[in-house]
Motif scaffolding. Sequence first.
Motif: not given
Length: 376
Positions: A19, A307, A341, A343, A363-364, A366-367, A370-371, A374
């Motif tokens: 990504i 998030k 990862q 990215m 979608e990219e 979002r990922r 998300d990471e 986290r």
Amino acid sequence: MKHPFQSYRQVFPVLSSHIHVGSCSQGAVSRQVSAAIEEYHRSLLQYGNNGELSMARLEEARAHFAKLIGAEPDEIAVLSSASEAIAGVATALPYVPGKEGIVYADTDFPTVGHIWQAQELFRDHIRCIPSIEGEVTIEQYKEHITEKTALVIASHVNYTHGFQQDLKSIAAIAHQNQALLFVDAYQSAGVIPVDVKAMGIDILVTGARKYMLGIPGVAFLYVSKDRIDRFKPRLTGWLGQELASRFDIAHPVPAVGTRRFESGLPSFISIFAANAALKLLLEIGVTNIQAYMSELLEFSVAYGSRKGLNIRIPYRGGTLPSLLAVEVADVTAVEMRLRSQNMIVSARKDVIRVAPHFYNTAEEIRRVMDELARIC
Ligand SMILES: Cc1ncc(COP(=O)(O)O)c(C=O)c1O
């Protein structure tokens, strides 16, 4: 969210494994750029001297960039870095006592300050505007630009947090004071439309490797044909002459247009790459890119905030520009962790910059968000 450029994703090999949202540092390299680099390499192997082809690609790149910003090819110099272009202008600006003021902001890219402070004649006449929470307001420009100002330097989009400056208003203030406006568009050109004439920009610099999707080694300098006569470059050389092919050592005559800022042979391999990248950008159209990018960035802000991420947006409405800055504690560690990862983001000061381009999907984003959530 629909991705209007889905079919283009296949021309960027890195996207099949990563990504890539690091365009504020280095954009993804396309197959077209790769083929152009190979063309340069192959032509050297096949013909030994590929001078004619190289000069042809240089002129194509000049014309493509001119088209991208609404200028004429004669108003463009092809140089090796934005810093070289800024230094070229700094050493060519005539020193006029009483009209020697230089204005920039503390949020501009550091090279701006480094170069102007190295200019003995001008350094005591610098006004560096202190930003307020990352922003420099038009009121502040009004306060600092005076009839003594010779040149105002402004970033179109800030390199750390993406604040987009209102260039038209700054141009108006500069021109009311008979000063020139010099824009650093390195964080905007390629994703935000730039029309130098309509925006009142006298001088502009940008490089090829970020949102313009080339590689390091090329920067473009625009100087309006209405302003060029006042500049006599001291950082010069044979390719900055009106008739380089005369090989006359005794009688230098600067080129009529902005190519007077060029000096010696440039890095052609980077020019081949920049030329192919610009062709692709022009094919897609920066207006189309901006329309998608602003939608994508709005989604990113909304999703990241949901998030719990701290997204720094010095933003006053309108479309979101080119990058988002997410506040994290240890930026280098976070950048490395994301890289592990697959990215690609870019750490700067105390933020992680998420800088997509037309090839990225929601979608990219979002990922990545998300990471980041986290980790944070
Ligand atoms: C806004 C801006 N201006 C100037 C530069 C410096 O560019 P160069 O290394 O080509 O001198 C950068 C590099 O990241 C930048 O982001």
